[in-house]
Design a protein around this motif. Structure first.
Motif, PDB file in Angstrom:
ATOM      1  N   UNK A   1       0.841  -1.189   0.000  1.00  0.00           N
ATOM      2  CA  UNK A   1       0.000   0.000   0.000  1.00  0.00           C
ATOM      3  C   UNK A   1       0.882   1.247   0.000  1.00  0.00           C
ATOM      4  N   UNK A   2       1.056   1.848  -1.199  1.00  0.00           N
ATOM      5  CA  UNK A   2       1.928   3.016  -1.342  1.00  0.00           C
ATOM      6  C   UNK A   2       1.147   4.331  -1.286  1.00  0.00           C
ATOM      7  N   UNK A   3      -0.133   4.243  -0.956  1.00  0.00           N
ATOM      8  CA  UNK A   3      -0.935   5.461  -0.874  1.00  0.00           C
ATOM      9  C   UNK A   3      -0.500   6.354   0.285  1.00  0.00           C
ATOM     10  N   UNK A   4       0.149   5.745   1.293  1.00  0.00           N
ATOM     11  CA  UNK A   4       0.596   6.501   2.465  1.00  0.00           C
ATOM     12  C   UNK A   4       2.083   6.878   2.386  1.00  0.00           C
ATOM     13  N   UNK A   5       2.689   6.657   1.224  1.00  0.00           N
ATOM     14  CA  UNK A   5       4.136   6.874   1.106  1.00  0.00           C
ATOM     15  C   UNK A   5       4.527   8.303   1.489  1.00  0.00           C
ATOM     16  N   UNK A   6       3.835   9.287   0.916  1.00  0.00           N
ATOM     17  CA  UNK A   6       4.217  10.688   1.170  1.00  0.00           C
ATOM     18  C   UNK A   6       4.043  11.061   2.635  1.00  0.00           C
ATOM     19  N   UNK A   7       3.005  10.513   3.287  1.00  0.00           N
ATOM     20  CA  UNK A   7       2.763  10.820   4.695  1.00  0.00           C
ATOM     21  C   UNK A   7       3.869  10.223   5.563  1.00  0.00           C
ATOM     22  N   UNK A   8       4.146   8.930   5.332  1.00  0.00           N
ATOM     23  CA  UNK A   8       5.180   8.246   6.125  1.00  0.00           C
ATOM     24  C   UNK A   8       6.546   8.868   5.865  1.00  0.00           C
ATOM     25  N   UNK A   9       6.824   9.164   4.587  1.00  0.00           N
ATOM     26  CA  UNK A   9       8.115   9.759   4.225  1.00  0.00           C
ATOM     27  C   UNK A   9       8.293  11.122   4.888  1.00  0.00           C
ATOM     28  N   UNK A  10       7.250  11.961   4.834  1.00  0.00           N
ATOM     29  CA  UNK A  10       7.335  13.284   5.443  1.00  0.00           C
ATOM     30  C   UNK A  10       7.551  13.222   6.944  1.00  0.00           C
ATOM     31  N   UNK A  11       6.822  12.327   7.619  1.00  0.00           N
ATOM     32  CA  UNK A  11       6.947  12.201   9.077  1.00  0.00           C
ATOM     33  C   UNK A  11       8.321  11.661   9.466  1.00  0.00           C
ATOM     34  N   UNK A  12       8.801  10.663   8.730  1.00  0.00           N
ATOM     35  CA  UNK A  12      10.120  10.096   9.044  1.00  0.00           C
ATOM     36  C   UNK A  12      11.233  11.095   8.733  1.00  0.00           C
ATOM     37  N   UNK A  13      11.057  11.852   7.676  1.00  0.00           N
ATOM     38  CA  UNK A  13      12.070  12.850   7.322  1.00  0.00           C
ATOM     39  C   UNK A  13      12.139  13.933   8.392  1.00  0.00           C
TER      40      UNK A  13
END
Length: 273
Positions: A216-228
């Protein structure tokens, strides 16, 4: 200063591995309670990257991958062990050494952290784009609105933090100038290598997490932004911890992996003069 032996490296890396496992499994703060199961606040990366700087990339890789594998094997924290997560942990130990060597070749960071400033600007630019490119996000079935004041506050915080990082690195360079570590290492280059490692590691770990969520890559930008953002905040702590660790390591009188032979020859010359 003595050359590090294989036995010393194995022994020291074993100690760092044990410390990393303890930090990762017992002294870390997972953010489950605030709905962010993919975020964990920990100083594990400081230990792993220190191993890369001091012992070399191979030992750093072993410490990084080992703490993830052994931690999941001996102290499981829900769910079965997934070897894909070990890739990100291994990169944390492998890349810092090479990034330091690469940046050090240009000598651009020896006086002022220009490259570090560029990296921080790129991170802040992405976080700005992340906030202003959407008005809301849907996460775990809930819709969260991004009001204008939230966007301005969030992006302003990231840019102000970037400027403070540059100032603090310059201040640390001045404060630490009398320490032995300043004879062999450059704080700006260390900081640059750390943030470059995060820039590679974060998208890799985010991709792995999305695969873990049944592709499920729909949350990629959210997870990436939070981890960054998390890495952005912890990065300066890593700089301080690693610089202090490298300074303490010089007390052992063993040559670190990043110390060039020319510096050792200079030290021997002055010692015997």
């Amino acid at each position: 200063m003595k050359k590090t032996s294989i036995l010393f490296k194995i022994t020291f890396s074993s100690i760092l591995l044990a410390i990393a496992v303890i930090l990762s499994r017992f002294l870390s703060i997972p953010l489950y309670s605030v709905g962010l199961p993919f975020i964990k606040i920990s100083l594990t990366s400081s230990v792993v990257m220190f191993g890369s700087f001091y012992l070399g990339p191979l030992y750093g890789l072993v410490i990084g991958a080992g703490q993830d594998f052994l931690g999941a094997l001996i102290f499981p924290q829900g769910g079965a062990y997934n070897p894909l997560f070990t890739i990100s942990a291994a990169l944390c130990g492998l890349l810092p050494y090479y990034f330091y060597r690469l940046i050090d070749l240009t000598k651009i960071e020896h006086k002022y952290p220009f490259v570090l400033g560029l990296i921080l600007a790129l991170i802040s630019s992405y976080l700005t784009y992340f906030m202003f490119s959407r008005d809301s996000i849907i996460y775990l079935g809930h819709e969260y609105q991004f009001y204008l004041w939230v966007k301005i506050l969030f992006t302003s915080f990231s840019w102000v933090l970037s400027i403070l990082y540059i100032i603090l690195v310059i201040v640390l360079k001045d404060k630490f100038k009398k320490l032995d570590v300043m004879k062999f290492y450059y704080i700006g280059t260390i900081g640059t290598a750390i943030f470059l490692t995060y820039l590679v590691r974060v998208p890799v770990s985010t991709t792995v997490f999305c695969i873990y969520l049944n592709n499920d890559f729909s949350l990629f930008s959210i997870i990436f932004g939070c981890r960054l953002l998390t890495s952005f905040i912890l990065g300066f702590i890593d700089i301080i911890m690693i610089v202090i660790g490298l300074n303490v390591s010089l007390k052992f009188k063993y040559k670190g992996a990043l110390i060039p032979k020319s510096e050792l020859l200079k030290e021997w010359f002055y010692a015997w003069r």
